[in-house]
Enzyme design. Structure first.
Site, short mmCIF file in Angstrom:
data_model
loop_
_atom_site.label_atom_id
_atom_site.label_comp_id
_atom_site.label_asym_id
_atom_site.label_seq_id
_atom_site.Cartn_x
_atom_site.Cartn_y
_atom_site.Cartn_z
N ALA A 108 0.86 -1.17 0.00
CA ALA A 108 0.00 0.00 0.00
C ALA A 108 0.90 1.23 0.00
CB ALA A 108 -0.89 -0.01 1.23
N GLY A 158 0.68 -5.09 0.76
CA GLY A 158 -0.46 -5.18 -0.15
C GLY A 158 -0.09 -5.80 -1.49
N GLU A 191 -0.37 -9.41 -0.92
CA GLU A 191 -1.80 -9.69 -0.76
C GLU A 191 -2.51 -9.67 -2.11
OE1 GLU A 191 -1.98 -6.52 2.19
OE2 GLU A 191 -2.81 -7.95 3.62
N GLU A 237 4.31 -5.11 7.19
CA GLU A 237 3.51 -4.05 7.82
C GLU A 237 3.91 -3.78 9.26
OE1 GLU A 237 2.33 -6.45 5.86
OE2 GLU A 237 0.77 -5.66 4.54
N1 CAA Z 1 4.62 3.21 -0.49
C1 CAA Z 1 5.06 4.37 -1.00
N2 CAA Z 1 6.25 4.51 -1.59
C2 CAA Z 1 7.04 3.43 -1.68
C3 CAA Z 1 6.66 2.19 -1.17
C4 CAA Z 1 5.38 2.09 -0.55
N3 CAA Z 1 4.91 0.94 -0.04
N4 CAA Z 1 7.67 1.30 -1.37
C5 CAA Z 1 8.63 1.98 -2.02
N5 CAA Z 1 8.26 3.27 -2.19
C6 CAA Z 1 9.05 4.33 -2.83
C7 CAA Z 1 10.18 4.79 -1.93
O1 CAA Z 1 9.71 5.70 -0.96
C8 CAA Z 1 11.11 5.42 -2.93
O2 CAA Z 1 10.60 6.69 -3.26
P1 CAA Z 1 11.61 7.99 -3.26
O3 CAA Z 1 12.56 7.70 -4.37
O4 CAA Z 1 10.66 9.13 -3.53
O5 CAA Z 1 12.26 8.01 -1.93
C9 CAA Z 1 10.94 4.53 -4.16
O6 CAA Z 1 9.69 3.85 -3.99
C10 CAA Z 1 12.02 3.49 -4.29
O7 CAA Z 1 12.08 2.76 -3.07
P2 CAA Z 1 13.42 2.55 -2.24
O8 CAA Z 1 14.34 3.69 -2.45
O9 CAA Z 1 13.03 2.26 -0.82
O10 CAA Z 1 14.00 1.24 -2.96
P3 CAA Z 1 14.95 0.13 -2.34
O11 CAA Z 1 15.37 -0.71 -3.49
O12 CAA Z 1 15.99 0.76 -1.47
O13 CAA Z 1 14.01 -0.74 -1.35
C11 CAA Z 1 11.98 -1.91 -0.72
C12 CAA Z 1 12.94 -1.48 -1.86
C13 CAA Z 1 12.70 -2.90 0.19
C14 CAA Z 1 10.79 -2.58 -1.37
C15 CAA Z 1 11.56 -0.69 0.09
O14 CAA Z 1 11.08 0.31 -0.80
C16 CAA Z 1 10.46 -0.92 1.10
O15 CAA Z 1 10.71 -1.49 2.16
N6 CAA Z 1 9.20 -0.51 0.78
C17 CAA Z 1 8.08 -0.58 1.69
C18 CAA Z 1 7.55 -1.98 1.83
C19 CAA Z 1 6.40 -2.02 2.83
O16 CAA Z 1 6.55 -1.74 3.99
N7 CAA Z 1 5.20 -2.40 2.35
C20 CAA Z 1 4.04 -2.54 3.18
C21 CAA Z 1 3.16 -1.34 3.02
S1 CAA Z 1 1.81 -1.35 4.17
C22 CAA Z 1 0.61 -2.26 3.44
O17 CAA Z 1 0.77 -2.79 2.37
C23 CAA Z 1 -0.70 -2.36 4.21
C24 CAA Z 1 -1.64 -3.41 3.69
O18 CAA Z 1 -1.61 -4.54 4.11
C25 CAA Z 1 -2.63 -3.06 2.69
#
Ligand code: CAA
Length: 262
Positions: free
Chosen positions: A69, A113, A116, A136
């Site tokens: 998400a 998500g 999911e 999450e």
């Molecule tokens: N939401 C918004 N933006 C996101 C994102 C997310 N879930 N995941 C990545 N991005 C964005 C980053 O913020 C970054 O943007 P900027 O360049 O503007 O900073 C861009 O995408 C590239 O990401 P990274 O620089 O972090 O890339 P990386 O290769 O270093 O890492 C990753 C990759 C490990 C996937 C890391 O991005 C990460 O941990 N992302 C979040 C994963 C997460 O926590 N997901 C769960 C979300 S909550 C949810 O999904 C609730 C539900 O059940 C519905």
């Protein structure tokens, strides 16, 4: 046939009744923003209504199927914002009411998500680069689109609990061992193989494939005895179709069946 373009995804049409939905929000690793999920719902509505389409592949980029998400969109939402809008909404869950077969073709990250969403598809084909996780908890929340439920049914309590409580990722090999994905492919073969698999499915009788999907999904919703009864009724109903007559006649006559989707 031209692609259908939306802002955060596009739909490619392939021979043999196959559509590929490509999530395309590269700057955010396909994070599932409200706009993206709205567009996904709209694309699925279009494909459900399109009689030329028999199976759908959902995919992302080489780096990310979807990284979850959209954390930037969600971070300041209040309880009433998410409760009021019933986030996760029906647009996300549209995949679960979609009646035609769906395949998730996952390369790179399928997190939160994203994992999911992949699990809402009928099965998952994974590139050897795929990474699955429910991180999450590391950002102070819990899965909200089926992660605690579908993952647990798919891979069992111990592994699901560890994933949900630690947020750790599984690689493709572990995901296959655990039964989360049906097959692993070299990354460059993922999409061609997913399309080939979808074409194979779309070449079956469409209504029969829909009945088969409905019956397998029933296994997750009911007891064994009721599920068997449900299956038997659907099995009986296939004998009311022309395609059952055609399929069995073709076998006996040693020729390929010409299904007419009726
Ligand atoms: N939401 C918004 N933006 C996101 C994102 C997310 N879930 N995941 C990545 N991005 C964005 C980053 O913020 C970054 O943007 P900027 O360049 O503007 O900073 C861009 O995408 C590239 O990401 P990274 O620089 O972090 O890339 P990386 O290769 O270093 O890492 C990753 C990759 C490990 C996937 C890391 O991005 C990460 O941990 N992302 C979040 C994963 C997460 O926590 N997901 C769960 C979300 S909550 C949810 O999904 C609730 C539900 O059940 C519905």
């Amino acid at each position: 046939r031209d692609n259908l373009s939306h802002e955060n995804l596009y739909v490619e049409f392939h021979d043999g009744g196959v559509a590929v939905i490509v999530l395309n929000r590269p700057k955010a690793l396909n994070a599932l923003s409200p706009d993206l999920t709205r567009e996904l719902g709209a694309a699925l509505d279009t494909l459900e209504a399109d009689d030329t389409i028999g199976a759908v592949v959902v995919t992302g980029s080489a780096k990310a199927f979807a990284a979850g998400a959209d954390i930037k969109a969600m971070k300041d939402w209040s309880y009433m914002d998410v409760y009021g809008a019933d986030f996760i909404t029906a647009t996300w869950e549209r995949l679960t009411t979609f009646r035609k077969p769906t395949i998730a073709a996952v390369a790179g990250y399928a997190l939160g998500g994203g994992c999911e969403l992949a699990m809402m598809c009928d099965f998952i084909l994974a590139a050897d680069t795929a990474r699955f996780g429910q991180p999450e908890i590391t950002i102070g929340t819990i899965p909200g689109a089926g992660g605690t439920q579908r993952l647990t049914r798919l891979i069992g309590k111990s592994k699901a609990m560890e994933m949900v409580l630690t947020g750790r990722m599984m690689d493709a090999a572990e995901a296959e061992r655990a039964g989360l994905v049906s097959r692993i492919l070299p990354a460059e073969e993922l999409l061609p193989e997913a399309i080939k698999t979808a074409q194979k499915i779309a070449g079956m009788s469409r209504p029969i494939a829909m009945l088969a999907k409905e019956s397998v999904n029933r296994a997750y919703e009911t007891t064994l005895a009721e599920g068997i009864r449900f299956e038997r009724r659907l099995f009986h109903s296939t004998f009311a179709t022309e395609d059952q007559k055609e399929g069995m006649a073709a076998f006996v006559e040693k020729r390929a069946p010409a299904f007419r989707n009726r």
